[in-house]
Design a protein around this motif. Structure first.
Motif, short mmCIF file in Angstrom:
data_model
loop_
_atom_site.label_atom_id
_atom_site.label_comp_id
_atom_site.label_asym_id
_atom_site.label_seq_id
_atom_site.Cartn_x
_atom_site.Cartn_y
_atom_site.Cartn_z
N TRP A 66 -3.52 13.75 44.82
CA TRP A 66 -2.19 13.80 44.22
C TRP A 66 -2.17 12.96 42.94
CZ3 TRP A 66 2.10 16.57 45.03
CH2 TRP A 66 3.32 16.11 44.49
N PRO A 67 -1.69 13.50 41.83
CA PRO A 67 -1.73 12.78 40.55
C PRO A 67 -0.64 11.70 40.46
CG PRO A 67 -0.67 14.90 40.25
CD PRO A 67 -1.14 14.88 41.68
N SER A 68 -0.75 10.71 41.30
CA SER A 68 0.30 9.69 41.42
C SER A 68 0.64 9.04 40.09
CB SER A 68 -0.14 8.60 42.40
OG SER A 68 -0.25 9.13 43.70
N ASN A 69 1.91 9.09 39.76
CA ASN A 69 2.49 8.41 38.59
C ASN A 69 1.97 8.94 37.25
OD1 ASN A 69 3.69 6.71 40.57
ND2 ASN A 69 1.82 5.49 40.62
N GLN A 70 1.25 10.03 37.28
CA GLN A 70 0.84 10.67 36.02
C GLN A 70 2.00 11.48 35.45
OE1 GLN A 70 -2.96 12.69 35.77
NE2 GLN A 70 -3.75 11.54 37.53
N VAL A 71 1.97 11.65 34.15
CA VAL A 71 3.00 12.40 33.44
C VAL A 71 2.37 13.64 32.83
CG1 VAL A 71 4.70 12.35 31.57
CG2 VAL A 71 4.30 10.30 32.95
N PHE A 72 3.07 14.77 32.92
CA PHE A 72 2.57 16.02 32.37
C PHE A 72 3.63 16.64 31.45
CE2 PHE A 72 -0.07 15.29 35.97
CZ PHE A 72 -1.26 15.97 35.77
N ILE A 73 3.13 17.40 30.46
CA ILE A 73 4.02 18.18 29.60
C ILE A 73 3.85 19.65 29.94
CG2 ILE A 73 4.48 18.95 27.24
CD1 ILE A 73 3.69 16.24 26.22
N ILE A 74 4.99 20.34 30.12
CA ILE A 74 4.99 21.78 30.34
C ILE A 74 5.71 22.43 29.17
CG2 ILE A 74 5.70 23.66 31.88
CD1 ILE A 74 5.70 21.70 34.18
N ASP A 75 5.10 23.44 28.58
CA ASP A 75 5.72 24.07 27.42
C ASP A 75 6.80 25.07 27.85
OD1 ASP A 75 4.58 26.56 28.03
OD2 ASP A 75 3.03 26.43 26.51
N PRO A 76 7.57 25.63 26.90
CA PRO A 76 8.67 26.53 27.27
C PRO A 76 8.23 27.81 27.97
CG PRO A 76 9.01 25.68 25.06
CD PRO A 76 7.62 25.28 25.47
N LEU A 77 6.94 28.15 27.89
CA LEU A 77 6.44 29.35 28.55
C LEU A 77 5.92 29.06 29.95
CD1 LEU A 77 4.55 31.00 25.54
CD2 LEU A 77 6.87 31.44 26.35
N GLY A 78 6.01 27.79 30.38
CA GLY A 78 5.57 27.44 31.73
C GLY A 78 4.11 27.04 31.82
N ASN A 79 3.47 26.75 30.68
CA ASN A 79 2.08 26.28 30.68
C ASN A 79 2.05 24.76 30.81
OD1 ASN A 79 0.71 28.89 29.96
ND2 ASN A 79 1.97 28.65 28.14
N VAL A 80 1.34 24.26 31.81
CA VAL A 80 1.14 22.82 31.95
C VAL A 80 -0.02 22.45 31.03
CG1 VAL A 80 0.79 20.92 33.57
CG2 VAL A 80 1.82 23.07 34.37
N ILE A 81 0.29 21.79 29.92
CA ILE A 81 -0.69 21.72 28.83
C ILE A 81 -1.31 20.34 28.62
CG2 ILE A 81 0.27 23.67 27.57
CD1 ILE A 81 1.67 21.62 25.73
N MET A 82 -0.65 19.27 29.06
CA MET A 82 -1.15 17.95 28.70
C MET A 82 -0.77 16.93 29.77
SD MET A 82 -0.81 16.27 24.88
CE MET A 82 -1.31 17.83 24.17
N SER A 83 -1.66 15.96 30.00
CA SER A 83 -1.39 14.93 31.01
C SER A 83 -1.62 13.53 30.44
CB SER A 83 -2.29 15.15 32.24
OG SER A 83 -3.65 14.90 31.91
N TYR A 84 -0.98 12.55 31.08
CA TYR A 84 -1.05 11.15 30.65
C TYR A 84 -1.25 10.26 31.87
CZ TYR A 84 0.93 13.18 26.45
OH TYR A 84 1.14 13.98 25.36
N GLN A 85 -2.15 9.32 31.74
CA GLN A 85 -2.41 8.38 32.83
C GLN A 85 -1.27 7.36 32.93
OE1 GLN A 85 -4.89 8.75 35.06
NE2 GLN A 85 -5.39 10.62 33.94
N PRO A 86 -1.06 6.78 34.12
CA PRO A 86 0.04 5.83 34.30
C PRO A 86 -0.02 4.64 33.35
CG PRO A 86 -0.86 6.48 36.43
CD PRO A 86 -1.78 7.04 35.39
N GLU A 87 -1.22 4.22 32.98
CA GLU A 87 -1.34 3.03 32.14
C GLU A 87 -1.11 3.30 30.65
OE1 GLU A 87 -5.49 4.72 32.84
OE2 GLU A 87 -3.70 4.28 34.05
N GLN A 88 -1.01 4.57 30.27
CA GLN A 88 -0.78 4.88 28.86
C GLN A 88 0.63 4.50 28.44
OE1 GLN A 88 -2.99 9.08 28.98
NE2 GLN A 88 -2.52 8.48 26.87
#
Length: 207
Positions: free
Chosen positions: A166-188
């Protein structure tokens, strides 16, 4: 007796002659934008020809995961994200009660990023997703108005995102078309997410 010469056929007027140069220019008008868009799409979704010195701070998901492959729940019923279709989405994956400091810190960073977008904030929605129905405290709920508190199956998330846990405390960006495109670690820092999101919003003609 004078011999009659065959009557010469009338020459086509210059206005009626096809102009190869004009046709070429017209073709280029359509071809160049189409080629550029196809190239950008290829670079965006495959990473081909993307230079190592690119400036995005998040990690690109190549190929992107699909929001449609993640059945979401809102309380005891299925959540259909139609009302957020066409919006960019910031997603935090956390624990059910989000009592640990790292979970709350990830939520705080995404809230501050959302606020910092100013007038562009209306183009972005926020999700919090936990493996069971979220149970945030009243204080936490009041600190994050407008966020969607959702649940998703742990195994499904790991499969769709290609992670081993489970990607605990990670952050993701989803674009308007529903593509999960980018992730960020909790410490960023939140600035990494903010800078990338501003660039995406500025470059996007959708959402």
């Amino acid at each position: 007796m004078a011999q009659l010469l065959p009557e010469a056929s009338p020459k086509a007027s210059p206005e009626k002659r096809p102009k190869k140069r004009d046709r070429l220019q017209l073709a280029l008008v359509f071809l160049i934008p189409t080629t550029a868009m196809a190239l950008a799409w290829t670079m965006y979704f495959t990473g081909v020809w993307v230079p190592d010195g690119r400036t995005n701070k998040g990690e690109l998901l190549l190929p992107p995961a699909q929001l449609a492959d993640i059945p979401l729940r809102d309380g005891g019923q299925a959540f259909i994200p139609d009302e957020t279709d066409g919006l960019w989405r910031i997603v935090v994956f956390g624990s059910t009660e989000c009592t640990e400091s790292q979970c709350q810190e990830s939520l705080y960073k995404t809230r501050q990023v959302h606020i910092a977008l100013n007038k562009e904030a209306e183009r972005v929605a926020r999700f919090f997703i936990s493996p069971e129905a979220p149970k945030p405290s009243e204080a936490l709920e009041s600190e994050h108005p407008g966020i969607y508190w959702l649940a998703a199956d742990k195994n499904t998330i790991e499969t769709v995102l290609g992670t081993s846990q489970w990607p605990s405390n990670q952050v993701f960006i989803i674009d308007p078309l529903g593509n999960v495109i980018m992730s960020y670690q909790p410490e960023q820092p939140g600035g990494d997410l903010l800078n990338d999101l501003k660039k995406l919003l500025r470059a996007s003609s959708i959402g």
